[in-house]
Write an enzyme that holds these catalytic residues in place. Structure first.
Site, PDB file in Angstrom:
ATOM      1  CG  ASN A   1     -23.581 -12.815 -18.797  1.00  0.00           C
ATOM      2  OD1 ASN A   1     -24.110 -13.666 -19.498  1.00  0.00           O
ATOM      3  ND2 ASN A   1     -22.774 -11.887 -19.283  1.00  0.00           N
ATOM      4  CE  LYS A   2     -32.432 -14.310 -18.056  1.00  0.00           C
ATOM      5  NZ  LYS A   2     -32.475 -12.861 -17.764  1.00  0.00           N
TER       6      LYS A   2
ATOM      7  CG  ASP B   1     -14.425  -9.586 -13.539  1.00  0.00           C
ATOM      8  OD1 ASP B   1     -15.608  -9.192 -13.603  1.00  0.00           O
ATOM      9  OD2 ASP B   1     -13.466  -8.847 -13.813  1.00  0.00           O
TER      10      ASP B   1
ATOM     11  CG  PHE C   1     -22.775 -14.141 -23.703  1.00  0.00           C
ATOM     12  CD1 PHE C   1     -22.368 -15.450 -23.531  1.00  0.00           C
ATOM     13  CD2 PHE C   1     -22.112 -13.150 -22.960  1.00  0.00           C
ATOM     14  CE1 PHE C   1     -21.329 -15.774 -22.661  1.00  0.00           C
ATOM     15  CE2 PHE C   1     -21.083 -13.464 -22.084  1.00  0.00           C
ATOM     16  CZ  PHE C   1     -20.687 -14.783 -21.939  1.00  0.00           C
TER      17      PHE C   1
ATOM     18  CE1 TYR D   1     -17.591  -5.756 -26.934  1.00  0.00           C
ATOM     19  CE2 TYR D   1     -17.598  -7.060 -24.911  1.00  0.00           C
ATOM     20  CZ  TYR D   1     -17.651  -5.835 -25.550  1.00  0.00           C
ATOM     21  OH  TYR D   1     -17.767  -4.686 -24.807  1.00  0.00           O
ATOM     22  CG  ASP D   2     -19.461 -15.295 -27.969  1.00  0.00           C
ATOM     23  OD1 ASP D   2     -18.280 -15.093 -27.608  1.00  0.00           O
ATOM     24  OD2 ASP D   2     -20.247 -16.007 -27.312  1.00  0.00           O
TER      25      ASP D   2
HETATM   26  P1  ITT Z   1     -21.645 -10.847 -13.801  1.00  0.00           P
HETATM   27  O1  ITT Z   1     -20.715  -9.787 -13.241  1.00  0.00           O
HETATM   28  O2  ITT Z   1     -22.978 -10.877 -13.118  1.00  0.00           O
HETATM   29  O3  ITT Z   1     -20.994 -12.200 -13.852  1.00  0.00           O
HETATM   30  P2  ITT Z   1     -21.203  -9.450 -16.300  1.00  0.00           P
HETATM   31  O4  ITT Z   1     -21.704  -9.642 -17.705  1.00  0.00           O
HETATM   32  O5  ITT Z   1     -21.289  -8.044 -15.739  1.00  0.00           O
HETATM   33  O6  ITT Z   1     -21.983 -10.471 -15.342  1.00  0.00           O
HETATM   34  P3  ITT Z   1     -18.330  -9.281 -16.290  1.00  0.00           P
HETATM   35  O7  ITT Z   1     -18.274  -8.076 -15.429  1.00  0.00           O
HETATM   36  O8  ITT Z   1     -17.345 -10.390 -16.041  1.00  0.00           O
HETATM   37  O9  ITT Z   1     -19.753  -9.990 -16.221  1.00  0.00           O
HETATM   38  O10 ITT Z   1     -18.216  -8.798 -17.797  1.00  0.00           O
HETATM   39  C1  ITT Z   1     -17.803  -9.675 -18.780  1.00  0.00           C
HETATM   40  C2  ITT Z   1     -18.156  -9.106 -20.143  1.00  0.00           C
HETATM   41  O11 ITT Z   1     -17.140  -9.525 -21.085  1.00  0.00           O
HETATM   42  C3  ITT Z   1     -19.464  -9.674 -20.651  1.00  0.00           C
HETATM   43  O12 ITT Z   1     -20.585  -8.900 -20.256  1.00  0.00           O
HETATM   44  C4  ITT Z   1     -19.229  -9.677 -22.169  1.00  0.00           C
HETATM   45  O13 ITT Z   1     -19.446  -8.392 -22.689  1.00  0.00           O
HETATM   46  C5  ITT Z   1     -17.724  -9.979 -22.267  1.00  0.00           C
HETATM   47  N1  ITT Z   1     -17.537 -11.443 -22.339  1.00  0.00           N
HETATM   48  C6  ITT Z   1     -17.043 -12.274 -21.371  1.00  0.00           C
HETATM   49  N2  ITT Z   1     -17.057 -13.548 -21.761  1.00  0.00           N
HETATM   50  C7  ITT Z   1     -17.572 -13.553 -22.998  1.00  0.00           C
HETATM   51  C8  ITT Z   1     -17.864 -14.566 -23.922  1.00  0.00           C
HETATM   52  O14 ITT Z   1     -17.682 -15.849 -23.646  1.00  0.00           O
HETATM   53  N3  ITT Z   1     -18.369 -14.207 -25.104  1.00  0.00           N
HETATM   54  C9  ITT Z   1     -18.592 -12.915 -25.407  1.00  0.00           C
HETATM   55  N4  ITT Z   1     -18.383 -11.898 -24.594  1.00  0.00           N
HETATM   56  C10 ITT Z   1     -17.871 -12.209 -23.382  1.00  0.00           C
END
Ligand code: ITT
Length: 202
Positions: A10-11, A70, A153, A155-156
């Site tokens: 996740n970038k 996660d 990114f 839901y921010d």
């Molecule tokens: P990795 O598993 O490769 O780390 P991912 O995006 O699939 O990437 P997750 O399974 O942990 O990661 O999913 C977390 C999701 O929760 C993420 O894709 C966002 O939709 C949301 N999320 C987490 N942190 C966030 C943040 O700081 N701001 C906004 N949305 C967030």
């Protein structure tokens, strides 16, 4: 210099970790930097299970100390959804962040406001010998029906922080990194990371 692999694709997370971990005297590398294209199935029942799975898969594939995240958004009115499934919360396969935000707002439409919610992050530090260490953080706010702001990114743009009177996406990266769930989790993880780099013999 020793290296820490940021075990995420996740970038948005990578950018935040690069800023949050500047004080740690190690070189941060990404899976892309290492040519690693792992598919880790996130089938755990908890954030710890999924974060641990990602940290271990990457540390075993790279031989490096890894930091995995996660995280998710938990909305009270929806019984904690999307939670663990935040990255996949949509009826459409391969939907975008925009699509997932619209789907969340559609599901919340019948509920009275405020739509209280919090972000949660669990970090897992994976060592090449199979050891795992965890740290977590939460950030509380509410979901608002209109998008505001272009930063961050996920839901921010619909996550409103009452103390700041703005959404997470209206904060600068620096400001988000002072109060976010990930910032708090990193603060809790730093002593564990420092210890891991002291203890592991490369
Ligand atoms: P990795 O598993 O490769 O780390 P991912 O995006 O699939 O990437 P997750 O399974 O942990 O990661 O999913 C977390 C999701 O929760 C993420 O894709 C966002 O939709 C949301 N999320 C987490 N942190 C966030 C943040 O700081 N701001 C906004 N949305 C967030």
């Amino acid at each position: 210099m020793e290296k820490l692999l940021i075990a995420t694709t996740n970038k948005g997370k990578i950018k935040e970790f690069q800023d949050l971990l500047v004080g740690l005297d190690v070189l941060l590398v990404t899976p892309q930097d290492c040519g690693l294209g792992l598919e880790v199935v996130e089938d755990g029942q908890t954030y710890e299970e999924n974060a641990g799975k990602k940290a271990l898969a990457y540390s075993q594939a790279s031989g490096m100390i890894c930091l995995a995240d996660d995280s998710g958004l938990e909305v009270e009115a929806l019984g904690g959804a999307p939670g663990l499934y935040s990255a996949r919360y949509s009826p459409l396969p391969n939907d975008t962040d925009t699509g997932r935000r619209a789907y969340l707002l559609k599901n919340l439409a019948g509920f009275p406001r405020p739509w209280r919610a919090h972000f949660h992050a669990t970090l897992a530090i994976g060592l090449p010998n199979g050891s795992l260490f965890f740290a977590a953080g939460d950030c509380f706010g509410e979901i608002v029906p209109e998008e505001r702001g272009d930063n961050g990114f996920g839901y921010d743009p619909i996550f409103f922080i009452p103390e700041k009177s703005c959404t997470m996406a209206e904060l600068s990266g620096l400001e988000k990194n002072q109060l976010s769930h990930r910032a708090l989790a990193v603060k809790n993880a730093l002593p564990l990371l420092r210890k891991a780099f002291k203890d592991v013999q490369f």
